[in-house]
Design an enzyme around this catalytic site. Sequence first.
Site, PDB file in Angstrom:
ATOM      1  N   SER A 134       0.886  -1.062  -0.064  1.00 48.80           N
ATOM      2  CA  SER A 134      -0.012  -0.032  -0.055  1.00 48.80           C
ATOM      3  C   SER A 134       0.856   1.065  -0.015  1.00 48.80           C
ATOM      4  CB  SER A 134      -0.924  -0.082   1.296  1.00 48.80           C
ATOM      5  OG  SER A 134      -1.573   1.299   1.506  1.00 48.80           O
ATOM      6  N   TYR A 160      -1.508  -1.345  10.304  1.00 48.17           N
ATOM      7  CA  TYR A 160      -1.384  -1.510   8.936  1.00 48.17           C
ATOM      8  C   TYR A 160      -0.430  -0.954   8.287  1.00 48.17           C
ATOM      9  CZ  TYR A 160      -3.784  -0.998   4.257  1.00 48.17           C
ATOM     10  OH  TYR A 160      -3.872  -1.111   2.913  1.00 48.17           O
TER      11      TYR A 160
END
Length: 267
Positions: free
Chosen positions: A146, A159
């Site tokens: 990401s 995350y």
Amino acid sequence: MATPPWPWQHVLVTGASSGIGRALALACAAPGVTLHLGGRDAGRLAATAEACAAAGAAALPRVVDVRDQAAMAAWIGGAGRLDLVIANAGISAGTGGSTEPAEQARAIFETNVTGALNTALPALDTMAGQAPGPGGLRGRVAVIASIAAFIAVPGAPAYCASKAAVQRWAEALDATERRRGIRLHAVCPGYIRTPMTDANAFPMPFLMAPEEAARRTLSGIAAGKLRIAYPLPTYLAAWLGGALPPGLRAALFAAVPAKGSMLPRVG
């Protein structure tokens, strides 16, 4: 028979039941292509497989949890030849401005990091024993990271860290795996319209359809890019923010009211 849009005839995708994983599977589906599709939701996974079969591919769904090392090794080891493996399965969650619960942090790392390793490591073992295929390579492994990998956002510490781990791991490993005829790819998307991002209660700049994300991902892999990051404005913003001195960045984040994670969560 129509020519497949991509050069890979044997593809494995985890997290294929929805979101980017489903879009990647459909983008690879074509006559002559065998797709190994993994996911935890049997119904949604079957729907993806049916759609891929309608496009002419041989779709082989497998209900499997990427956190289960033995199950993943058995599935991937028994899949036969693999030209491209995409470690896509992932989860995310924000903190809402509070301390991240221990259970949440552990769950994110177990899926996003351990799950990616449970996918990539047996795939590398399989590919190392294969004869060279398209482009003279034995295979390719792509991990879906990401743009959050490039900036430490306090709204989603686990995350960010989990995506940074797999991004750095793939990029570091590529140099040595090239000697074995295998390529690694770190895919770093921004905001993608998926069930995961539907829960975000804040503006998501440059929100992209999963089909476009799949196209950019596969185009980057086919072009041999080690890092595939998109869209460019979001990537640059995260990269520049991550380059700030840590103390200054922390002070800036502390001055902004918490509104969720405020970062790309694509899973």
